[in-house]
Design an enzyme around this catalytic site. Structure first.
Site, PDB file in Angstrom:
ATOM      1  N   TRP A 325       0.835  -1.212   0.000  1.00  0.00           N
ATOM      2  CA  TRP A 325       0.000   0.000   0.000  1.00  0.00           C
ATOM      3  C   TRP A 325       0.871   1.263   0.000  1.00  0.00           C
ATOM      4  CZ3 TRP A 325      -0.135   3.965   3.601  1.00  0.00           C
ATOM      5  CH2 TRP A 325      -1.217   4.859   3.514  1.00  0.00           C
ATOM      6  N   HIS A 326       2.035   1.155   0.664  1.00  0.00           N
ATOM      7  CA  HIS A 326       2.881   2.335   0.806  1.00  0.00           C
ATOM      8  C   HIS A 326       3.485   2.793  -0.511  1.00  0.00           C
ATOM      9  CE1 HIS A 326       2.675   1.441   5.109  1.00  0.00           C
ATOM     10  NE2 HIS A 326       3.030   2.704   5.302  1.00  0.00           N
ATOM     11  N   GLY A 327       3.720   1.885  -1.412  1.00  0.00           N
ATOM     12  CA  GLY A 327       4.287   2.362  -2.670  1.00  0.00           C
ATOM     13  C   GLY A 327       4.624   1.251  -3.627  1.00  0.00           C
ATOM     14  N   PHE A 484       2.550   8.556  -0.715  1.00  0.00           N
ATOM     15  CA  PHE A 484       1.784   7.310  -0.705  1.00  0.00           C
ATOM     16  C   PHE A 484       0.314   7.603  -1.069  1.00  0.00           C
ATOM     17  CE2 PHE A 484       5.601   5.826   0.590  1.00  0.00           C
ATOM     18  CZ  PHE A 484       5.963   6.062   1.903  1.00  0.00           C
TER      19      PHE A 484
END
Lengths: 484, 329
Positions: A325-327, A484
């Site tokens: 999800w962060h990147g 993000f």
């Protein structure tokens, strides 16, 4: 616009003043004003971003109304999948398209059949990871029967685009924020004053702590081959403080601004660096994301209901998903995997639910020896994992960690590692910062209680002074989690 | 609501008193160096001396000393000219705030560094003035420089070579009066801190001008469209690339060279400039203060080093041509 910018310093008082002037007309008018202000706030980066948020708002508003309880399950599921597909599709396209295309090409090249895949020159819309998850929680909760859909489009749109938490969280639940949008708000002096305290402490975290150590972190990570192991450890530790202060600072500011407008957002960080084990850490770090993933991914996968092997599988999935999800980079996936590996032993031993209560208030202020050891151990392991999070690639992270454990060079450069200004002032601020937060966690003081006393005014005045003195208007750094 | 604002007001008042006291005790509030109208030019007060402070924590503290001609230099230009530079090679260095050199001690300015690199065989006069541009340099050259120096170096930057309006030459009468009026604000250290350490006024004035220019350009384009709605026009047209101030550059004689840094000057290949450009290489790094883009001591040394190397080349070229001359005689 950034919270720590002059644009926002002019924007907020105007929004605040008009908002409370509209109180006598009613909450609907206030919601229209919030909606307008939120779109101005978001469009300030790039007006094209507004098209995406319109799309997400429109889809989920319609889907929410369509998922009626009397509809057959299959039809309700189809509507739900429409919402999920639209939001995840948008997120996937803007955030992950080039990542998947690049890895696809790399895989084919590895097997000796090079291909060419298009890469898109698309800008990542700020906050897309946050508001897509926020709107999905609305439709999922309606599907589960936990929430009644709203017909008030303005309130719903204001919930989706609520500017204090739009671009970097916390990821609010509709069950918390939407009812607040629908009811009348009454100005509360105590709530507003606490909001200003949150705002100041959040700015302190961001400007005095995070931005101050950012240059040192950047230089150490970019030139890790040139530094001793002690300096590399320093860089990793400073990054731990940077990411915590940056992200939690933003969340605190978001809560503070919301309080000024009469809203209560969820707590997103609960002093995670005083955690005694990984279970406690993940109950205190980025709470809005971890609870979202628990409720909408871990539990639907079966949670821990179907035996330990499946539970361990599910834990791996949620940590990898959280990382992803962060990147769009393998470093985030590896970071998630490392946390899964560190979390699972405590799950197997059954100690992940230990330390549900906060740190005890000891007689001599300092934590017990055992607690100190657990806190330091957890912090050290989190810091090692954060090296992967910060690195540009997995190989970069591997090189950094290898050099860190090679115990080379001397530690004398700790004070001034990169031939710039000495970091003594930054160290001092970090120590003061952690002491104050520790005292707050153990209930010796209450950082967020605002009284009409000289000490309270003095504390706020000193916060403002330290923020101004640490400000470098030329090099205004964005928030880490904006990417993000 | 009243209680809330009362609380905020009390806090802000306490902050103002505390911060004013702190600034007075620590002495880190910056100040403006007194200005003067010298022969119609907006320069600095001769004889003014002190420590110039910049940065939120007063990170930059450097000595300055204004000479009788109104520039930040320990040299008296007229005296040196009268003494014919004691037979040494004379150099004039023209530029903006980078050459004015407040960010570093005046005793360690670019000129002094160059003099030490050349074993005191040169004398350097630094004509630096903040916000100056090529129009200023051209006027300065015509009035005070032409024919008086062996070599002239001009620091060229993107924003200076394209300007056509002088900022300090012939501006003494207009700007000096404003400076006098501002003095009353400067008694409050808090005001000085926000003006000179954080540069809030300058920064947001420039930002405001930029936004107004962008707004006006958009408005002008849309006005043109509305006048002739049947005519197809291109949307998203970029503003024209700025042209260098040709007339000003043509003012300079053959003894003039243009110093530049690649990241700050994109006109080095311009036909008017390319044969006279001297590149400053970033040998010593970091060459600025991070939060402030002006040269630190490393940046100044890079500039002095570039000038020294160029002088060596010129000297070599001269000694190479001399034996041929004597042979032809």
């Amino acid at each position: 616009m950034l919270f720590n910018s002059i644009d926002f310093a002019l924007f907020l008082p105007v929004v605040f003043a008009v908002y409370w002037l509209l109180q006598r007309i009613g909450p609907r008018t206030q919601n229209i004003w919030i909606l307008f202000a939120s779109y101005v706030f978001y469009g300030w980066w790039d007006w094209r971003f507004l098209l995406l948020i319109f799309f997400s708002t429109g889809i989920d508003y319609v889907v929410g109304l369509r998922i009626k309880p009397d509809l057959p399950l299959a039809q309700r599921k189809r509507w739900l999948w429409l919402s999920v597909a639209a939001n995840l599709g948008m997120l996937g396209f803007f955030k992950y398209f080039n990542f998947f295309a690049g890895n696809f090409v790399a895989a084919f090249t590895f097997f000796g059949a090079p291909i060419h895949a298009p890469s898109l020159n698309v800008i990542l819309p700020v906050g897309i990871s946050f508001y897509t998850f926020q709107t999905m929680s609305y439709t999922i909760d309606i599907y589960r029967g936990k929430l009644v859909p709203t017909r008030d489009f303005i309130a719903f749109a204001a919930f989706v685009s609520f500017f204090p938490q739009l671009v970097a969280g916390p990821i609010e639940r509709a069950s918390n924020l939407l009812p607040q949008m629908l009811k009348k708000r009454v100005f509360s002096r105590d709530q507003a004053l606490q909001g200003t305290r949150f705002l100041l402490w959040g700015l302190f975290r961001k400007i005095v702590i995070a931005d101050a150590v950012a240059p040192a972190v950047d230089i150490i990570f970019a030139n890790h081959a040139d530094y001793s192991s002690a300096v590399l450890l320093l860089g990793a530790v400073l990054f731990s403080f940077q990411v915590y202060a940056d992200f939690s600072g933003y969340s605190l500011m978001a809560r503070g601004i919301s309080k000024l407008l009469g809203f209560e957002l969820m707590v997103n960080f609960n002093f995670p660096y005083f955690s005694r084990n990984f279970g406690e850490f993940w109950r205190r770090w980025h709470i809005s994301l971890t609870t979202w993933i628990r409720d909408y991914l871990y539990i639907p996968l079966g949670g821990s209901r179907e035996g330990k092997p499946k539970a361990i599988r599910n834990i791996f999935i949620i940590f990898l998903a959280s990382g992803f999800w962060h990147g769009a980079n393998w470093t985030y996936v590896v970071w998630g995997g490392i946390h899964a590996i560190l979390f699972i032993p405590s799950y197997i031993r059954g100690t992940n639910r230990k330390n549900l209560d906060p740190l005890p208030k000891t007689r001599f202020v300092l934590p017990t020896l055992m607690d100190s050891w657990h806190i330091l151990r957890t912090f050290f392991l989190v810091t090692l994992a954060s090296v992967v999070f910060r690195s540009e690639s997995v190989s970069h992270a591997y090189a950094f960690i290898t050099e860190l454990f090679s115990f080379r060079g001397s530690g004398l450069a700790l004070v001034n590692p990169y031939d710039h200004q000495s970091l003594t002032q930054e160290y001092l601020f970090i120590v003061v910062f952690m002491i104050l937060e520790y005292l707050h966690t153990t209930r010796w003081i209450n950082l967020f209680q605002v009284r009409n006393t000289f000490l309270s005014h003095l504390f706020d005045a000193l916060l403002i002074i330290s923020i101004i003195v640490s400000t470098h208007l030329d090099s205004q750094l964005s928030f880490i989690y904006f990417q993000f | 609501m009243q209680g809330f604002f009362r609380h905020i007001f009390t806090t802000v008042l306490l902050f103002a008193l505390l911060f004013e006291g702190t600034l007075r005790i620590t002495g880190i509030a910056g100040h403006k160096i007194p200005a003067a109208n010298i022969d119609g030019n907006f320069l600095l007060q001769p004889g003014a001396e002190g420590v110039w402070i910049a940065g939120a924590k007063g990170e930059i503290q450097a000595k300055y000393s204004i000479n009788p001609q109104g520039y930040n230099s320990i040299r008296n230009f007229e005296q040196d000219l009268a003494n014919d530079f004691n037979g040494k090679v004379s150099i004039a260095l023209l530029g903006n705030s980078y050459i004015e050199g407040y960010h570093n001690d005046v005793e360690e300015s670019i000129g002094r560094l160059l003099e030490s690199y050349t074993n005191d065989s040169v004398v350097v006069h630094q004509y630096g003035r903040m916000s100056a541009n090529i129009a200023d340099y051209a006027l300065l050259y015509q009035q005070h420089i032409r024919g008086k120096y062996d070599y002239v170096y001009v620091l060229a930057m993107n924003q200076t070579v394209t300007q056509t309006t002088p900022r300090y030459m012939d501006q003494g009468q207009i700007k000096f009066n404003t400076e006098e009026q501002e003095k009353c604000y400067d008694r409050i250290h808090l005001v000085r801190y926000f003006r000179y350490n954080l540069k809030l006024v300058v920064k947001y004035k420039k930002e405001w001008e930029k936004r107004m220019t962008r707004f006006n350009n958009k408005w002008k384009r849309s006005s043109i469209h509305s006048q002739n709605p049947l005519k197809k026009t291109k949307t998203g047209k970029k503003p024209p690339k700025r042209k260098i101030h040709r007339e000003a550059i043509e003012t300079f004689g053959e003894e003039t060279f243009f110093l530049f840094e690649k990241q700050r000057m994109r006109y080095s290949n311009h036909p008017l400039l390319k044969d006279r450009c001297v590149e400053i290489f970033p040998v010593l790094l970091p060459d600025d203060f991070g939060f402030d883009g002006h040269w630190n001591m490393n940046g100044q040394k890079n500039c002095a080093r570039a000038m020294k190397n160029h002088l060596d080349v010129l000297r070599k070229a001269q000694t190479t041509t001399s034996p041929e001359d004597s042979a032809s005689e």
